[in-house]
Design a protein around this motif. Structure first.
Motif, PDB file in Angstrom:
ATOM      1  N   GLN A   1       0.903  -1.292   0.218  1.00  0.00           N
ATOM      2  CA  GLN A   1       0.075  -0.067   0.103  1.00  0.00           C
ATOM      3  C   GLN A   1       0.717   1.072  -0.015  1.00  0.00           C
ATOM      4  N   GLY A   2       2.106   1.189   0.135  1.00  0.00           N
ATOM      5  CA  GLY A   2       2.994   2.018   0.191  1.00  0.00           C
ATOM      6  C   GLY A   2       3.479   2.912   1.655  1.00  0.00           C
ATOM      7  N   LYS A   3       3.057   2.135   2.632  1.00  0.00           N
ATOM      8  CA  LYS A   3       3.670   2.687   3.969  1.00  0.00           C
ATOM      9  C   LYS A   3       4.672   2.199   4.158  1.00  0.00           C
ATOM     10  N   THR A   4       5.502   3.101   4.393  1.00  0.00           N
ATOM     11  CA  THR A   4       7.149   2.717   4.700  1.00  0.00           C
ATOM     12  C   THR A   4       7.140   2.282   6.074  1.00  0.00           C
ATOM     13  N   ARG A   5       7.684   0.966   6.254  1.00  0.00           N
ATOM     14  CA  ARG A   5       7.717   0.310   7.693  1.00  0.00           C
ATOM     15  C   ARG A   5       9.237   0.430   8.220  1.00  0.00           C
ATOM     16  N   LEU A   6      10.139   0.847   7.403  1.00  0.00           N
ATOM     17  CA  LEU A   6      11.328   0.912   7.790  1.00  0.00           C
ATOM     18  C   LEU A   6      12.203   1.873   6.962  1.00  0.00           C
ATOM     19  N   SER A   7      12.885   2.668   7.395  1.00  0.00           N
ATOM     20  CA  SER A   7      13.420   3.896   6.464  1.00  0.00           C
ATOM     21  C   SER A   7      14.933   4.151   7.302  1.00  0.00           C
ATOM     22  N   LYS A   8      16.111   3.708   6.619  1.00  0.00           N
ATOM     23  CA  LYS A   8      17.217   4.030   7.090  1.00  0.00           C
ATOM     24  C   LYS A   8      17.913   4.795   6.059  1.00  0.00           C
ATOM     25  N   TRP A   9      18.420   6.044   6.399  1.00  0.00           N
ATOM     26  CA  TRP A   9      19.225   6.791   5.288  1.00  0.00           C
ATOM     27  C   TRP A   9      20.513   6.913   5.681  1.00  0.00           C
ATOM     28  N   TYR A  10      21.707   6.411   4.930  1.00  0.00           N
ATOM     29  CA  TYR A  10      23.032   6.715   5.247  1.00  0.00           C
ATOM     30  C   TYR A  10      23.672   7.767   4.726  1.00  0.00           C
TER      31      TYR A  10
ATOM     32  N   HIS B   1       8.464   3.500  -4.208  1.00  0.00           N
ATOM     33  CA  HIS B   1       7.257   2.527  -4.241  1.00  0.00           C
ATOM     34  C   HIS B   1       6.716   2.546  -5.451  1.00  0.00           C
ATOM     35  N   ARG B   2       6.416   3.642  -6.000  1.00  0.00           N
ATOM     36  CA  ARG B   2       5.663   3.459  -7.388  1.00  0.00           C
ATOM     37  C   ARG B   2       6.492   2.671  -8.380  1.00  0.00           C
ATOM     38  N   LEU B   3       7.772   3.065  -8.403  1.00  0.00           N
ATOM     39  CA  LEU B   3       8.529   2.100  -9.352  1.00  0.00           C
ATOM     40  C   LEU B   3       8.569   0.749  -9.240  1.00  0.00           C
ATOM     41  N   VAL B   4       8.712   0.241  -7.907  1.00  0.00           N
ATOM     42  CA  VAL B   4       8.935  -1.086  -7.477  1.00  0.00           C
ATOM     43  C   VAL B   4       7.670  -1.826  -7.630  1.00  0.00           C
ATOM     44  N   THR B   5       6.720  -1.304  -7.086  1.00  0.00           N
ATOM     45  CA  THR B   5       5.286  -1.967  -7.194  1.00  0.00           C
ATOM     46  C   THR B   5       4.608  -2.043  -8.771  1.00  0.00           C
ATOM     47  N   SER B   6       4.981  -1.275  -9.363  1.00  0.00           N
ATOM     48  CA  SER B   6       4.383  -1.024 -10.756  1.00  0.00           C
ATOM     49  C   SER B   6       5.331  -2.133 -11.750  1.00  0.00           C
TER      50      SER B   6
END
Length: 152
Positions: free
Chosen positions: A11-20, A46-51
Motif C-alpha cells: 500500500q506504500g506505507k514505509t515500515r522501515l527507513s534508514k538513510w545513510y 514505491h511507485r517504481l517497485v510495485t508497478s
C-alpha cells in the motif's frame, strides 16, 4: 555504498527507513526540507517497485542511484546503492536481512516489524554501519542483538 534502505508494504506505507546519506536537493524545488525530499523519494521508489512487472530484473536505475529490491510476501525491501556497485551482492544482503528477521522473530510478518521496530532497527544497525556491510554472520549478529537486549 548503501545510500538508503527501505522496507515498504504494497500500500506504500514505509515500515522501515534508514538513510545513510542525506537525500540530494530536488532540482524542481530547492526550498524543500530534507524530510520532504525523503518522503518524495520514498513515494517514487514505491511507485517504481510495485508497478514493475515480475519478468524484469530487480534492479532499477533511479536518479544517481541503483535500486535493488526484493519482494517477500507483501513487503518490498529496497536498497539504493551507487551505480557501479554489484547488484547481486545487494540481493544477497536483502536476503540475509530477511533471514535475520525470520530467525529473530521466528517466522516474521509485517506486524512484527510494526510493533517491534526498535528491534528491527537494532538488527539492521548490527548488520550495516554507515552504509557498509559490517557483519555477515547471522549467528554473530543475533548474538549481539541478544546481548543488547540484556543490557536494556
Amino acid at each position: 555504498m548503501i545510500r538508503f534502505f527501505l522496507l515498504q508494504n504494497r500500500q506504500g506505507k514505509t515500515r522501515l527507513s534508514k538513510w545513510y546519506v542525506p537525500p540530494p536537493s530536488s532540482p524542481t524545488n530547492k526550498d524543500a526540507s530534507p524530510e520532504a525530499e525523503k518522503a518524495r523519494i520514498e513515494s517514487d521508489v514505491h511507485r517504481l517497485v510495485t508497478s514493475r512487472d515480475k519478468k524484469y530484473t530487480n534492479f532499477i536505475e533511479y536518479n544517481n542511484y541503483k535500486l535493488i529490491y526484493r519482494r517477500y510476501a507483501g513487503l518490498f525491501f529496497t536498497i539504493a546503492v551507487d551505480v557501479n556497485d554489484n547488484e547481486l551482492s545487494y540481493l544477497e544482503t536483502i536476503h540475509l536481512f530477511v533471514e535475520l528477521l525470520d530467525s529473530y522473530f521466528s517466522n516474521v510478518c509485517e506486524l512484527d516489524i510494526v510493533f517491534n521496530f526498535n528491534k528491527v532497527y537494532s538488527i539492521l544497525d548490527e548488520y550495516m554501519l554507515a552504509g557498509e556491510i559490517g557483519e555477515t554472520s547471522k549467528r554473530e549478529i543475533l548474538e549481539r542483538v541478544k546481548v543488547l537486549e540484556k543490557v536494556e
